[in-house]
Design an enzyme around this catalytic site. Structure first.
Site, PDB file in Angstrom:
ATOM      1  N   ASP A 236      29.793  40.310 -16.346  1.00  0.00           N
ATOM      2  CA  ASP A 236      31.182  40.012 -15.992  1.00  0.00           C
ATOM      3  C   ASP A 236      31.471  38.548 -16.292  1.00  0.00           C
ATOM      4  OD1 ASP A 236      33.611  39.469 -14.663  1.00  0.00           O
ATOM      5  OD2 ASP A 236      33.179  40.900 -13.071  1.00  0.00           O
ATOM      6  N   GLY A 262      29.921  44.956 -18.306  1.00  0.00           N
ATOM      7  CA  GLY A 262      30.880  43.912 -18.001  1.00  0.00           C
ATOM      8  C   GLY A 262      31.652  44.143 -16.722  1.00  0.00           C
ATOM      9  N   HIS A 263      32.850  43.575 -16.670  1.00  0.00           N
ATOM     10  CA  HIS A 263      33.696  43.567 -15.477  1.00  0.00           C
ATOM     11  C   HIS A 263      34.069  44.986 -15.048  1.00  0.00           C
ATOM     12  CE1 HIS A 263      36.567  41.849 -12.666  1.00  0.00           C
ATOM     13  NE2 HIS A 263      37.566  42.518 -13.222  1.00  0.00           N
ATOM     14  N   PHE A 264      34.581  45.785 -15.968  1.00  0.00           N
ATOM     15  CA  PHE A 264      34.969  47.157 -15.669  1.00  0.00           C
ATOM     16  C   PHE A 264      33.752  48.070 -15.834  1.00  0.00           C
ATOM     17  CE2 PHE A 264      39.294  45.572 -16.092  1.00  0.00           C
ATOM     18  CZ  PHE A 264      39.979  46.327 -15.150  1.00  0.00           C
ATOM     19  N   ALA A 265      32.823  47.960 -14.904  1.00  0.00           N
ATOM     20  CA  ALA A 265      31.542  48.653 -15.024  1.00  0.00           C
ATOM     21  C   ALA A 265      31.689  50.167 -15.043  1.00  0.00           C
ATOM     22  CB  ALA A 265      30.617  48.226 -13.880  1.00  0.00           C
TER      23      ALA A 265
END
Length: 287
Positions: A236, A262-265
């Site tokens: 992230d 990343g952020h939107f796992a």
């Protein structure tokens, strides 16, 4: 597994929400983040709804939830919380597992501080509550918090661009071949709506109030010791793995799992996250 789509009026806000699972099952309340909506849970909901009554509302200013204009509704995190608090009361959600992501974390943690008796467990997926969690990517936002001039507001607008949503929010640190374009394409479309950018810039400025509340959130963690699972996309670019590990400072029993994404796992690891959640909740006496 069918996912229902419903609405609930909370004051002047018409809250859109997704629901699935047995009506008499234990409740899981899913709170999404920026710049998304409950659509981000599309792969997770069917997996959890086998055993849980899963409810995922769109926050005020996001997705399909309808709000008054900016001249009539103040878009702050406190107001986002109050809408969700009213939503839980309207649906008689008296006990629930709380799943928080990104913007959903400060909204959900306000809910937990206000109603600790209702929260049976917490799942934080890239949902920050510690200064250690901030990367160096927050420069323009922090400058705007400290000096909210028109120029500094304008400097934050790049955070809302299609390129930033796609490349920074969704694709950074993730296997791009596993990230469906549906999520970021929908978010980009939502951002193009009337007043959407100005609403988000209002919330970017107000995000500083979340940081101010971190001591309150941490005090809640220390006092009530909620069962907590932090499952984090470790790549992230906004919220660092240190933010996940910091939970153990206040909740020694917290479970921490860092995933290579990343952020939107959920875009790439919905199966893994579902399995971790079900393993985490299985031993709890409530289930």
């Amino acid at each position: 597994m069918k996912i229902g789509h419903q609405r609930q009026k909370v004051g002047e806000v018409d809250v859109f929400y997704r629901e699935a699972g047995p009506k008499d099952g234990p409740i899981m309340l899913l709170l999404h983040g920026f710049p998304s909506s409950s659509h981000m849970f599309r792969d997770l909901i069917p997996k959890l709804a086998v055993h849980y009554r899963v409810i995922a509302p769109d926050l005020a200013g996001f997705g399909q939830t309808k709000t008054p204009s900016r001249s009539q509704f103040n878009f702050t995190f406190e107001n986002l919380f109050q809408v969700i608090e009213g939503f839980t009361q309207a649906l008689s959600l008296n006990k629930y597992v709380l799943y928080v992501f990104d913007y959903g974390a400060p909204v959900g943690y306000r809910l937990a501080v206000a109603h600790p008796e209702k929260v049976q467990a917490i799942i934080s997926q890239n949902g920050n509550a510690y200064m250690e969690g901030f990367s160096d990517a927050w420069g323009a936002w922090e400058t705007y918090w400290q000096l909210p001039t028109p120029e500094n507001r304008e400097a934050c607008r790049d955070s809302l661009s299609p390129e930033t949503i796609r490349d920074f929010q969704y694709l950074h640190g993730a296997d791009a071949s596993l990230v469906s374009p549906d999520g970021y394409t929908l978010d980009i479309a939502y951002m193009s709506r009337l007043e959407a950018e100005e609403i988000q810039l209002d919330l970017i400025l107000d995000y500083r109030t979340n940081v101010d509340r971190y001591p309150d959130f941490q005090a809640y963690f220390r006092k009530y010791q909620p069962a907590l699972l932090a499952v984090w996309g470790k790549n992230d670019p906004a919220f660092l793995p240190a933010g996940a590990k910091a939970y153990k400072r206040d909740i020694p029993s917290a479970q921490i799992h860092l995933l290579d994404t990343g952020h939107f796992a959920l875009e790439t690891h919905a199966d893994e996250i579902s399995e971790l959640i079900q393993q985490f909740l299985a031993p709890l006496s409530a289930y």
